[in-house]
Design an enzyme around this catalytic site. Structure first.
Site, PDB file in Angstrom:
ATOM      1  N   LYS A 155      -9.892  -5.458  -5.304  1.00  0.00           N
ATOM      2  CA  LYS A 155     -10.790  -4.349  -5.633  1.00  0.00           C
ATOM      3  C   LYS A 155     -10.025  -3.174  -6.210  1.00  0.00           C
ATOM      4  O   LYS A 155     -10.587  -2.338  -6.875  1.00  0.00           O
ATOM      5  CB  LYS A 155     -11.575  -3.832  -4.422  1.00  0.00           C
ATOM      6  CG  LYS A 155     -11.462  -4.603  -3.174  1.00  0.00           C
ATOM      7  CD  LYS A 155     -12.286  -4.023  -2.055  1.00  0.00           C
ATOM      8  CE  LYS A 155     -11.567  -4.307  -0.748  1.00  0.00           C
ATOM      9  NZ  LYS A 155     -12.381  -4.468   0.390  1.00  0.00           N
ATOM     10  N   LYS A 187      -3.387 -11.628  -7.011  1.00  0.00           N
ATOM     11  CA  LYS A 187      -4.669 -11.833  -6.328  1.00  0.00           C
ATOM     12  C   LYS A 187      -5.761 -10.950  -6.956  1.00  0.00           C
ATOM     13  O   LYS A 187      -5.479  -9.836  -7.394  1.00  0.00           O
ATOM     14  CB  LYS A 187      -4.427 -11.546  -4.842  1.00  0.00           C
ATOM     15  CG  LYS A 187      -5.523 -10.893  -4.092  1.00  0.00           C
ATOM     16  CD  LYS A 187      -5.135 -10.542  -2.685  1.00  0.00           C
ATOM     17  CE  LYS A 187      -5.423  -9.063  -2.506  1.00  0.00           C
ATOM     18  NZ  LYS A 187      -5.648  -8.599  -1.179  1.00  0.00           N
ATOM     19  N   LYS A 223       0.831  -1.214   0.000  1.00  0.00           N
ATOM     20  CA  LYS A 223       0.000   0.000   0.000  1.00  0.00           C
ATOM     21  C   LYS A 223       0.856   1.250   0.000  1.00  0.00           C
ATOM     22  O   LYS A 223       0.503   2.242  -0.632  1.00  0.00           O
ATOM     23  CB  LYS A 223      -0.944   0.008   1.208  1.00  0.00           C
ATOM     24  CG  LYS A 223      -2.110  -0.943   1.031  1.00  0.00           C
ATOM     25  CD  LYS A 223      -3.286  -0.557   1.915  1.00  0.00           C
ATOM     26  CE  LYS A 223      -4.440  -1.527   1.695  1.00  0.00           C
ATOM     27  NZ  LYS A 223      -5.453  -1.434   2.727  1.00  0.00           N
TER      28      LYS A 223
HETATM   29  P1  TYM Z   1     -10.348  -6.813   2.943  1.00  0.00           P
HETATM   30  O1  TYM Z   1     -11.464  -5.854   3.133  1.00  0.00           O
HETATM   31  O2  TYM Z   1      -9.255  -6.440   2.003  1.00  0.00           O
HETATM   32  O3  TYM Z   1     -10.907  -8.195   2.487  1.00  0.00           O
HETATM   33  C1  TYM Z   1     -11.981  -8.819   3.165  1.00  0.00           C
HETATM   34  C2  TYM Z   1     -11.777 -10.327   3.176  1.00  0.00           C
HETATM   35  O4  TYM Z   1     -11.710 -10.820   1.844  1.00  0.00           O
HETATM   36  C3  TYM Z   1     -10.548 -11.644   1.710  1.00  0.00           C
HETATM   37  N1  TYM Z   1     -10.051 -11.525   0.314  1.00  0.00           N
HETATM   38  C4  TYM Z   1      -9.849 -12.564  -0.499  1.00  0.00           C
HETATM   39  N2  TYM Z   1     -10.018 -13.880  -0.337  1.00  0.00           N
HETATM   40  C5  TYM Z   1      -9.733 -14.685  -1.379  1.00  0.00           C
HETATM   41  N3  TYM Z   1      -9.288 -14.241  -2.583  1.00  0.00           N
HETATM   42  C6  TYM Z   1      -9.091 -12.928  -2.787  1.00  0.00           C
HETATM   43  N4  TYM Z   1      -8.666 -12.510  -3.979  1.00  0.00           N
HETATM   44  C7  TYM Z   1      -9.376 -12.015  -1.725  1.00  0.00           C
HETATM   45  N5  TYM Z   1      -9.320 -10.668  -1.598  1.00  0.00           N
HETATM   46  C8  TYM Z   1      -9.724 -10.385  -0.338  1.00  0.00           C
HETATM   47  C9  TYM Z   1      -9.568 -11.083   2.722  1.00  0.00           C
HETATM   48  O5  TYM Z   1      -8.588 -12.022   3.079  1.00  0.00           O
HETATM   49  C10 TYM Z   1     -10.480 -10.740   3.869  1.00  0.00           C
HETATM   50  O6  TYM Z   1     -10.729 -11.875   4.679  1.00  0.00           O
HETATM   51  N6  TYM Z   1      -7.632  -5.994   7.029  1.00  0.00           N
HETATM   52  C11 TYM Z   1      -8.793  -6.672   6.518  1.00  0.00           C
HETATM   53  C12 TYM Z   1     -10.075  -6.283   7.216  1.00  0.00           C
HETATM   54  C13 TYM Z   1     -10.041  -6.437   8.692  1.00  0.00           C
HETATM   55  C14 TYM Z   1     -10.155  -7.659   9.412  1.00  0.00           C
HETATM   56  C15 TYM Z   1     -10.113  -7.309  10.787  1.00  0.00           C
HETATM   57  C16 TYM Z   1     -10.317  -8.983   9.019  1.00  0.00           C
HETATM   58  C17 TYM Z   1      -9.911  -5.434   9.600  1.00  0.00           C
HETATM   59  N7  TYM Z   1      -9.962  -5.960  10.863  1.00  0.00           N
HETATM   60  C18 TYM Z   1     -10.177  -8.265  11.782  1.00  0.00           C
HETATM   61  C19 TYM Z   1     -10.396  -9.950  10.035  1.00  0.00           C
HETATM   62  C20 TYM Z   1     -10.326  -9.592  11.371  1.00  0.00           C
HETATM   63  C21 TYM Z   1      -8.949  -6.326   5.056  1.00  0.00           C
HETATM   64  O7  TYM Z   1      -8.495  -5.303   4.603  1.00  0.00           O
HETATM   65  O8  TYM Z   1      -9.720  -7.197   4.353  1.00  0.00           O
END
Ligand code: TYM
Length: 334
Positions: free
Chosen positions: A200, A197, A115
């Site tokens: 978004k 991967k 990032k």
């Molecule tokens: P975020 O918002 O980027 O993504 C949300 C969830 O989607 C999963 N994910 C994927 N899984 C499979 N293939 C992909 N291409 C893919 N892209 C995203 C992510 O692994 C995630 O589970 N930091 C976290 C949000 C967060 C969080 C937490 C998660 C904040 N606090 C506490 C768990 C526990 C995030 O940015 O996810």
């Protein structure tokens, strides 16, 4: 542990358009696990502002995401679905945990490095301490399990390290959480570059299927997905594009990758891609319809937001008070 059940926490950012990766890697598993655990599912809007956001858009997307959790099948009577920013305990615990986290640990986080490279003009302190806020989210509810995609594994590891460090100093305050990473769908790759991967923030819209894409768009993206010249539907690393499509089909239909390979034995990529597209449409269409229906029910959604923020706040405060006492903050006088 809350009333005999183990606790589950997870969250998603309301930034950008959610992709099929977010659904198959996380949300879908949340629904499967929701009966077994006492669940907290947060819309982590505080994490979102580590990157500049348009306020009106963030607000709109946060609400759409909260609705999506419910549309995906999470009953808000049984699962605590809430906005992170509505529970001040997240920020308060994050501050304390910041004082138990080392710069060196945060420097190693690959997501920070990525990032920071993408937003070189705004490498703010929040972006750097992002994993600490994430640790606070999880530890605040004494979560036993955290379902995430593979990309969040490193953040789970640092959460465990911080919790263990704190417990070693002050006694068993925090439950040490385990990640839950699904067998298929934990890492959905870009349709245009299967080494990357699905994300978004990808600039190429054909690389990702968005949860709100219409059926024609989904089908077109699947048909255009990059494969190879082998012309055989096989599940192997040498064919990353095909392997990714098998993972998607497998996660959408519940068939194992081995079953999928058998099903498409002797068939060409054209047929296979159509079937993948159809399987995705059949998963996303009901989700979109239910989200649209809920969107119209403003009073119901507002009620969910109010009640669940209160519930989350109650459990968050229990942990927070314990932690504040341990570190030596003066007790409140009633
Ligand atoms: P975020 O918002 O980027 O993504 C949300 C969830 O989607 C999963 N994910 C994927 N899984 C499979 N293939 C992909 N291409 C893919 N892209 C995203 C992510 O692994 C995630 O589970 N930091 C976290 C949000 C967060 C969080 C937490 C998660 C904040 N606090 C506490 C768990 C526990 C995030 O940015 O996810």
């Amino acid at each position: 542990m809350i009333q005999d059940k183990k606790v589950l926490f997870s969250g998603m950012q309301a930034t950008g358009n959610l992709t099929l990766g977010n659904y198959l890697g996380a949300l879908k598993n949340w629904v499967t696990l929701s009966d077994e655990y006492e669940c907290f599912y947060s819309v982590v809007d505080m994490h979102s502002i580590t990157v500049r956001q348009d306020p009106a858009t963030l607000r709109k997307r946060a609400r759409a995401l909260l609705i999506l959790y419910i549309a995906a099948g999470l009953d808000p009577e049984k699962n605590c679905i809430y906005y992170q920013s509505h529970v001040s305990g997240h920020a308060e615990l994050a501050w304390i945990l910041n004082c138990f986290t080392y710069m060196g640990e945060l420097n190693r986080m690959t997501q920070f490095k990525d990032k920071a490279a993408r937003h070189a003009d705004n490498i703010n302190a929040g972006l750097f301490t992002y994993p600490v806020l994430m640790a606070a989210d999880i530890l605040l509810y004494q979560a036993d399990v955290v379902p995430v995609g593979v990309d969040q594994k490193q953040h789970l590891e640092i959460t465990r390290d911080i919790a263990e460090r704190f417990n070693n100093l002050y006694g068993p305050v925090f439950t040490i959480p385990e990640p839950y990473i699904g067998k298929v769908g934990a890492k959905i790759m870009s349709l245009q570059d299967p080494e990357k991967k699905m994300s978004k923030s990808d600039e190429n819209p054909n690389a990702s299927i968005y949860l709100m894409d219409d059926p024609d768009t989904i089908m077109r993206k699947c048909k255009r997905a990059v494969t190879d010249s082998e012309s055989a539907v096989l599940y192997r690393d040498e064919q990353p594009g095909v392997k990714n499509l098998i993972n998607i089909y497998s996660a959408c239909t519940g068939h194992t990758p081995e079953e999928v390979v058998k099903e498409f034995d002797g068939k060409g990529y054209g047929d296979f891609k159509m079937a993948v597209g159809e399987s995705v449409i059949s998963v996303l269409r009901p989700l979109q319809e239910e989200a649209a229906r809920l969107e119209r029910d403003k009073a119901y959604i507002d009620g969910v937001i109010r009640a669940n923020a209160e519930k989350a706040g109650y459990y968050a405060n229990k942990t927070l008070r314990k932690v504040q006492k341990k570190v030596g903050f003066p007790e409140r006088v009633r």
